[in-house]
Design an enzyme around this catalytic site. Structure first.
Site, PDB file in Angstrom:
ATOM      1  N   GLU A   1      23.117  25.142  30.387  1.00  0.00           N
ATOM      2  CA  GLU A   1      23.237  25.155  31.848  1.00  0.00           C
ATOM      3  C   GLU A   1      23.047  23.733  32.348  1.00  0.00           C
ATOM      4  OE1 GLU A   1      21.901  28.462  34.104  1.00  0.00           O
ATOM      5  OE2 GLU A   1      21.560  29.726  32.355  1.00  0.00           O
TER       6      GLU A   1
ATOM      7  N   CYS B   1       8.077  24.477  28.186  1.00  0.00           N
ATOM      8  CA  CYS B   1       8.809  24.774  26.947  1.00  0.00           C
ATOM      9  C   CYS B   1       9.172  23.514  26.189  1.00  0.00           C
ATOM     10  CB  CYS B   1      10.066  25.566  27.285  1.00  0.00           C
ATOM     11  SG  CYS B   1      11.162  24.670  28.398  1.00  0.00           S
TER      12      CYS B   1
ATOM     13  N   GLU C   1      17.531  30.469  27.690  1.00  0.00           N
ATOM     14  CA  GLU C   1      16.709  29.272  27.467  1.00  0.00           C
ATOM     15  C   GLU C   1      15.386  29.771  26.897  1.00  0.00           C
ATOM     16  OE1 GLU C   1      16.778  27.108  31.192  1.00  0.00           O
ATOM     17  OE2 GLU C   1      18.939  26.827  31.054  1.00  0.00           O
TER      18      GLU C   1
HETATM   19  P1  NAD Z   1       8.497  36.201  28.269  1.00  0.00           P
HETATM   20  O1  NAD Z   1       9.663  36.223  27.347  1.00  0.00           O
HETATM   21  O2  NAD Z   1       7.285  36.964  27.898  1.00  0.00           O
HETATM   22  O3  NAD Z   1       8.901  36.749  29.707  1.00  0.00           O
HETATM   23  C1  NAD Z   1       9.942  36.165  30.459  1.00  0.00           C
HETATM   24  C2  NAD Z   1      10.514  37.206  31.393  1.00  0.00           C
HETATM   25  O4  NAD Z   1      11.150  38.225  30.631  1.00  0.00           O
HETATM   26  C3  NAD Z   1       9.491  37.904  32.276  1.00  0.00           C
HETATM   27  O5  NAD Z   1      10.052  38.078  33.560  1.00  0.00           O
HETATM   28  C4  NAD Z   1       9.296  39.239  31.580  1.00  0.00           C
HETATM   29  O6  NAD Z   1       8.885  40.270  32.424  1.00  0.00           O
HETATM   30  C5  NAD Z   1      10.706  39.495  31.075  1.00  0.00           C
HETATM   31  N1  NAD Z   1      10.811  40.417  29.937  1.00  0.00           N
HETATM   32  C6  NAD Z   1       9.924  40.569  28.933  1.00  0.00           C
HETATM   33  N2  NAD Z   1      10.390  41.499  28.053  1.00  0.00           N
HETATM   34  C7  NAD Z   1      11.595  41.912  28.525  1.00  0.00           C
HETATM   35  C8  NAD Z   1      12.561  42.865  28.074  1.00  0.00           C
HETATM   36  N3  NAD Z   1      12.398  43.548  26.943  1.00  0.00           N
HETATM   37  N4  NAD Z   1      13.671  43.061  28.815  1.00  0.00           N
HETATM   38  C9  NAD Z   1      13.870  42.351  29.954  1.00  0.00           C
HETATM   39  N5  NAD Z   1      12.978  41.456  30.445  1.00  0.00           N
HETATM   40  C10 NAD Z   1      11.862  41.232  29.729  1.00  0.00           C
HETATM   41  O7  NAD Z   1       8.175  34.667  28.502  1.00  0.00           O
HETATM   42  P2  NAD Z   1       6.966  34.054  29.330  1.00  0.00           P
HETATM   43  O8  NAD Z   1       5.724  34.334  28.547  1.00  0.00           O
HETATM   44  O9  NAD Z   1       7.075  34.480  30.733  1.00  0.00           O
HETATM   45  O10 NAD Z   1       7.300  32.488  29.256  1.00  0.00           O
HETATM   46  C11 NAD Z   1       6.895  31.654  28.217  1.00  0.00           C
HETATM   47  C12 NAD Z   1       8.021  31.472  27.218  1.00  0.00           C
HETATM   48  O11 NAD Z   1       9.174  31.005  27.878  1.00  0.00           O
HETATM   49  C13 NAD Z   1       7.722  30.426  26.163  1.00  0.00           C
HETATM   50  O12 NAD Z   1       8.183  30.899  24.916  1.00  0.00           O
HETATM   51  C14 NAD Z   1       8.541  29.225  26.598  1.00  0.00           C
HETATM   52  O13 NAD Z   1       8.919  28.341  25.576  1.00  0.00           O
HETATM   53  C15 NAD Z   1       9.737  29.897  27.181  1.00  0.00           C
HETATM   54  N6  NAD Z   1      10.405  29.006  28.138  1.00  0.00           N
HETATM   55  C16 NAD Z   1      11.588  28.444  27.781  1.00  0.00           C
HETATM   56  C17 NAD Z   1      12.223  27.563  28.651  1.00  0.00           C
HETATM   57  C18 NAD Z   1      13.513  26.880  28.308  1.00  0.00           C
HETATM   58  O14 NAD Z   1      14.110  26.249  29.186  1.00  0.00           O
HETATM   59  N7  NAD Z   1      13.977  26.955  27.073  1.00  0.00           N
HETATM   60  C19 NAD Z   1      11.647  27.305  29.888  1.00  0.00           C
HETATM   61  C20 NAD Z   1      10.427  27.897  30.214  1.00  0.00           C
HETATM   62  C21 NAD Z   1       9.822  28.769  29.332  1.00  0.00           C
HETATM   63  O1  6OD Z   2      14.293  21.045  34.270  1.00  0.00           O
HETATM   64  C1  6OD Z   2      14.887  22.103  34.046  1.00  0.00           C
HETATM   65  O2  6OD Z   2      15.971  22.389  34.594  1.00  0.00           O
HETATM   66  C2  6OD Z   2      14.346  23.058  33.081  1.00  0.00           C
HETATM   67  N1  6OD Z   2      15.092  24.129  32.811  1.00  0.00           N
HETATM   68  C3  6OD Z   2      13.112  22.843  32.558  1.00  0.00           C
HETATM   69  C4  6OD Z   2      12.482  23.711  31.644  1.00  0.00           C
HETATM   70  C5  6OD Z   2      11.147  23.606  31.425  1.00  0.00           C
HETATM   71  C6  6OD Z   2      10.470  24.495  30.548  1.00  0.00           C
HETATM   72  O3  6OD Z   2       9.319  24.875  30.704  1.00  0.00           O
END
Ligand code: NAD
Ligand code: 6OD
Length: 502
Positions: free
Chosen positions: A483, A304, A270
């Site tokens: 999911e 997100c 995600e």
């Molecule tokens: P991030 O990708 O920087 O980190 C997420 C996780 O990945 C952290 O636990 C980090 O330690 C780990 N990680 C980083 N590099 C890694 C590697 N090389 N190998 C394994 N693990 C690694 O993301 P963030 O800054 O924590 O979160 C913000 C981002 O998440 C935004 O881009 C947001 O859009 C996205 N997001 C998406 C969803 C969704 O449902 N699509 C939900 C929430 C957040």
């Molecule tokens: O509601 C959820 O299950 C879900 N995955 C939300 C994601 C939010 C992103 O920041």
């Protein structure tokens, strides 16, 4: 098992002075070891906890503990017992609600009200939903003719994958982590969670809960640390881990995909988004303003699904912009527990620098700043927090960088359109495809435009309204797989076909 872990928990708590110590949780207990690192309270900029970075040996210890659980008591447990335990986890989160609340707020700085109504309840709800989902699925059966004129019966059985790695982000820490842990455990997998290095507290607390309710040792493990060359990467590379479920940035997903390739792991991603909203002139404008101001600024824009591009039909453009401005200016930045706080900080100083970089870029790209664009002046403890002003731009070209790149802050560009075709074209003109939100009172248009959005979830006259049984995920570069409900169960288990000659 439970008693021993409980004693460790008490000892851990007793040793706490001012800073909470967040140990790795492996095989049903908190373990010593790992390099300490600081956890900051983003609302004050002060360190409030110390976590311990898992090295390769600690990650391997977690994988071995998880494997033992799959082969032992957890793997042999009846479905009824497993479901009952997951429901107990939900109940225990609710019983310890205030501790989860306090831990989530300390890590994120988010307003009390938000964590109280969204993050912690959803953490508990995820366990209930997937305890139900696993009980209500059938598997397929086919009776076939055999070459010798007889019959054979085929039926599929659902098996867990084994050890599943869960890598989660910082924006909705408990909600997003349990969204993956609950279905993975419901399917009988053992999980190893690597929470974000920014927000490890509620995941650690969940370790206590798992031990308290009697989840067998090793079925739930927590390793702390960072991504590259740290716990995250070691988990992805480990040959004993069969699947990685990840929420985070698209770029990180790409790195994980590469690192997982040599051991051919199942992947569920995600990822990031640059979500459009489309407001037609026939929309209930007050509802659209209320809905989209909430969507753009909730959790300080660190969701997100947040709309960072809002396309508005020209006849209602000025009224919409004025309404959004009013809502943004009514938000109150401040400490999470202060009465009236409706806007928290960004997660870190580094993230604030990134968001402020986009605030500057927007101006360089010709934006009119309708409101915000800077850092609010706050007194007292909040003066050193990582706050920014909620920001609205007009006058940007649809293909400006600020309209194409994910900002992940409380900011949106509002852009006029003149026809439905134009709105759909601009909304879909992105490499991302996570979510969209369309506002109209025309029923045919609602279906037509809702469907035309190239996204995993297309809302009409609402945003972030979730039925947890529905498919959730991203199209294009916003994700891999879906999911939710049976979609989660399908990812966290694999069918094995049994063919019996009758
Ligand atoms: P991030 O990708 O920087 O980190 C997420 C996780 O990945 C952290 O636990 C980090 O330690 C780990 N990680 C980083 N590099 C890694 C590697 N090389 N190998 C394994 N693990 C690694 O993301 P963030 O800054 O924590 O979160 C913000 C981002 O998440 C935004 O881009 C947001 O859009 C996205 N997001 C998406 C969803 C969704 O449902 N699509 C939900 C929430 C957040
Ligand atoms: O509601 C959820 O299950 C879900 N995955 C939300 C994601 C939010 C992103 O920041």
């Amino acid at each position: 098992m439970t008693g021993q872990a409980g004693a460790t928990v008490v000892a851990e708590r007793a040793s706490q002075q001012e800073r909470r110590a967040l140990r790795n949780f492996i095989g049903g207990r908190f373990v010593e070891g790992g390099k300490p690192f600081d956890i900051y309270d983003p609302a004050t900029g002060l360190v409030h906890a110390t976590a311990y970075e898992a090295d390769k040996a600690i990650v391997d210890q977690a994988v071995r503990a998880a494997r033992k659980a799959v082969e032992g008591e957890w793997g042999r447990m009846t479905l009824a017992r497993r479901r009952a335990l997951l429901i107990r986890v939900a109940e225990r989160i609710e019983e310890r609600f205030d501790e989860f609340l306090e831990a989530e707020i300390a890590d994120t700085g988010k307003p009390h009200e938000l964590a109280h109504h969204l993050d912690i309840p959803r953490g508990a709800a995820n366990f209930r939903v997937f305890a139900d989902a696993i009980a209500n699925l059938s598997t397929e059966t086919f009776e076939m003719d055999t070459p010798d004129g007889g019959k054979a019966l085929n039926y599929a059985v659902r098996k867990p994958l084994g050890v599943v790695g869960v890598i989660s982000p910082w924006n909705l820490p408990l909600l997003l982590m349990t969204w993956k842990v609950a279905p993975a455990m419901a399917c009988g997998n053992a999980v190893i969670v690597k929470p974000s290095e920014e927000t490890p507290s509620t995941t650690t607390l969940l370790g206590e809960v798992m031990a308290e309710v009697g989840i067998p040792d090793g079925a739930f493990n927590v390793i702390h640390g960072f991504g590259p060359d740290s716990a995250g990467e070691f988990l992805v590379q480990h040959p004993g881990v069969r699947a990685i479920t990840f929420t985070g940035e698209t770029r990180t997903g790409s790195a994980i995909m590469k690192a997982a390739a040599p051991t051919v792991k199942a992947l569920s991603f995600e990822l990031g988004g640059k979500n459009p909203a489309v407001v037609f002139a026939d929309a209930d404008l007050d509802a659209a303003i209320a809905g989209l101001s909430r969507a753009a600024f909730l959790n300080t824009g660190q969701v997100c699904l947040a709309p960072e591009r809002i396309y508005v039909e020209r006849p209602v453009f000025d009224r919409f912009v004025a309404g959004m401005k009013g809502k943004a200016e009514a938000l109150r930045a401040g400490l999470p527990n202060d009465h009236g706080t409706t806007l928290g900080p960004l997660i870190s100083d580094e993230h604030r620098e990134k968001v402020l970089g986009y605030y500057k870029l927007a101006v360089d790209e010709g934006a009119t700043v309708v409101t915000g664009g800077g850092v609010p002046k706050l007194d007292g403890a909040a003066a050193n927090g990582y706050f920014v002003e909620p920001t609205i731009w007009t006058g940007l070209a649809h293909d400006a960088r600020v309209c194409r790149e994910e900002i992940f802050g409380p900011a949106c560009a509002i852009i006029p359109f003149d026809s439905e075709e134009d709105a759909i074209r601009m909304a879909n003109d992105t490499e991302y495809g996570l979510a969209s939100s369309v506002w109209t009172t025309n029923l045919s248009r609602a279906h037509r435009v809702g469907r035309a959005m190239e996204v995993g979830i297309s809302w009409v006259n609402c945003w972030f309204l979730r039925d947890l049984r529905t498919p959730f995920g991203g199209a294009k570069m916003s994700g891999v797989g879906r999911e939710g409900g049976e979609h989660s169960i399908n990812f966290y288990s694999e069918p094995s076909n049994i063919c019996i000659k009758l």
